[in-house]
Scaffold this motif. Sequence first.
Motif, PDB file in Angstrom:
ATOM      1  N   VAL A   1       0.823  -1.219   0.000  1.00  0.00           N
ATOM      2  CA  VAL A   1       0.000   0.000   0.000  1.00  0.00           C
ATOM      3  C   VAL A   1       0.854   1.265   0.000  1.00  0.00           C
ATOM      4  CG1 VAL A   1      -1.935  -1.130   1.152  1.00  0.00           C
ATOM      5  CG2 VAL A   1      -0.187   0.000   2.542  1.00  0.00           C
ATOM      6  N   GLU A   2       2.173   1.105   0.036  1.00  0.00           N
ATOM      7  CA  GLU A   2       3.066   2.254   0.188  1.00  0.00           C
ATOM      8  C   GLU A   2       2.925   3.255  -0.952  1.00  0.00           C
ATOM      9  OE1 GLU A   2       7.793   3.296   1.007  1.00  0.00           O
ATOM     10  OE2 GLU A   2       7.190   1.236   0.517  1.00  0.00           O
TER      11      GLU A   2
ATOM     12  N   LEU B   1       3.273   7.908   8.367  1.00  0.00           N
ATOM     13  CA  LEU B   1       3.824   7.038   7.327  1.00  0.00           C
ATOM     14  C   LEU B   1       5.110   6.358   7.778  1.00  0.00           C
ATOM     15  CD1 LEU B   1       3.439   8.533   3.740  1.00  0.00           C
ATOM     16  CD2 LEU B   1       2.387   6.510   4.739  1.00  0.00           C
ATOM     17  N   ASP B   2       6.011   7.134   8.378  1.00  0.00           N
ATOM     18  CA  ASP B   2       7.277   6.556   8.841  1.00  0.00           C
ATOM     19  C   ASP B   2       7.021   5.468   9.882  1.00  0.00           C
ATOM     20  OD1 ASP B   2       8.617   8.256   7.167  1.00  0.00           O
ATOM     21  OD2 ASP B   2       9.272   9.634   8.742  1.00  0.00           O
TER      22      ASP B   2
ATOM     23  N   PHE C   1      -4.305   2.289   9.006  1.00  0.00           N
ATOM     24  CA  PHE C   1      -5.386   1.599   8.309  1.00  0.00           C
ATOM     25  C   PHE C   1      -6.569   2.545   8.097  1.00  0.00           C
ATOM     26  CE2 PHE C   1      -9.079  -1.283   8.102  1.00  0.00           C
ATOM     27  CZ  PHE C   1      -8.646  -2.193   7.143  1.00  0.00           C
ATOM     28  N   MET C   2      -6.864   3.372   9.101  1.00  0.00           N
ATOM     29  CA  MET C   2      -7.957   4.333   8.964  1.00  0.00           C
ATOM     30  C   MET C   2      -7.659   5.350   7.864  1.00  0.00           C
ATOM     31  SD  MET C   2      -9.539   7.001  11.795  1.00  0.00           S
ATOM     32  CE  MET C   2     -10.547   5.755  12.611  1.00  0.00           C
ATOM     33  N   ALA C   3      -6.463   5.924   7.880  1.00  0.00           N
ATOM     34  CA  ALA C   3      -6.105   6.918   6.869  1.00  0.00           C
ATOM     35  C   ALA C   3      -6.168   6.311   5.468  1.00  0.00           C
ATOM     36  CB  ALA C   3      -4.705   7.471   7.150  1.00  0.00           C
ATOM     37  N   LEU C   4      -5.630   5.117   5.321  1.00  0.00           N
ATOM     38  CA  LEU C   4      -5.635   4.427   4.035  1.00  0.00           C
ATOM     39  C   LEU C   4      -7.057   4.171   3.543  1.00  0.00           C
ATOM     40  CD1 LEU C   4      -4.478   2.550   1.772  1.00  0.00           C
ATOM     41  CD2 LEU C   4      -4.417   0.735   3.500  1.00  0.00           C
ATOM     42  N   THR C   5      -7.886   3.618   4.412  1.00  0.00           N
ATOM     43  CA  THR C   5      -9.244   3.239   4.009  1.00  0.00           C
ATOM     44  C   THR C   5     -10.095   4.454   3.685  1.00  0.00           C
ATOM     45  OG1 THR C   5      -9.051   1.288   5.444  1.00  0.00           O
ATOM     46  CG2 THR C   5     -11.244   1.871   4.675  1.00  0.00           C
TER      47      THR C   5
END
Length: 314
Positions: A21-22, A47-48, A65-69
């Motif tokens: 997902v990076e 991110l780091d 996971f929250m930010a990504l989703t």
Amino acid sequence: MPVRRDALYFPGLVPTKFSSVEDFLRTNDYARRRIEVADEVLGYSLLDSYAEAEVYDWEVYESGFMALTLALADWALDHVEINPVLCGGQSFGAINAAVFSGSLSYVDGLELVRSSAKVEIEYFEAQPEPLGCLFFYRLNSRQVDELVDAFRSDGHDVEVSIYLDDAVHAVSGTLADLELLEKRVREAGGYPFYTMNRSEHCASVRPLRDRLETEVYDRVTWRSPKWPMLSDVTGELLSDPEEIKQDLLDGWVTPVHWSTVVEGMRTARTEHAHIIGPRNMFARITNNALPTDVITPKKVADHEAAATANRVPR
């Protein structure tokens, strides 16, 4: 032409390699906006930290996971034809759904994750024996119930936590009991694939549920959602802020039944489901009940590649 009735659905927290997902997190504008806010709230580079986190680093992993989703959901509303009539989520996904539906602000969602992680760690570390949750597949629900009933009859305190479909299940209990149960699962033809270092979705964690209510959930602001929230506890549609808060808390002590979610979608006359998250394992389950598509980093990358290929040079 009638407008299609869609569901936005957020799966639970599934272990995902950061490398997969990076690229989305570092280059996509929707992701960068979500990460920027998270950095401000958390006080460090998400991110780091996410790049180095294990799934057991709850605050970092859940925040990432929250930010990504949510970034995937942001992208979907702008690039996919969607007419949401409900928004829901399974397990941790229900918190993401609460944020995306507007029942919680994103800032409050991040604060809830951070504060909850502290309470959960304190609770589980204080238990007399380490607790966990064993995930496995290749056994049907009848076999799982019979196996757990027999195990309990032998004096082991275990509970079924998840009936994801008739093949994927999870059982909570002490790590010592789960180690013995894992052997029996294999003997019965099942395949264990993951053990979480905490119990969830079971009556035995009622004290944790009650602590989270007073120490965390009562300290953030709950609002009416933009779209009704589909409960993964009862299958009902919820619009009252207090009901949504209590429903998320009750998810801690109530086994997940995927059939409850599907029936809730059907009752709401949902015609299409959009599953939003880094992996597409849930699409297989939902697609048995109604048409389903997934919103993943790969879908975003494929969409953008196609747009670039079709762009006519000036």
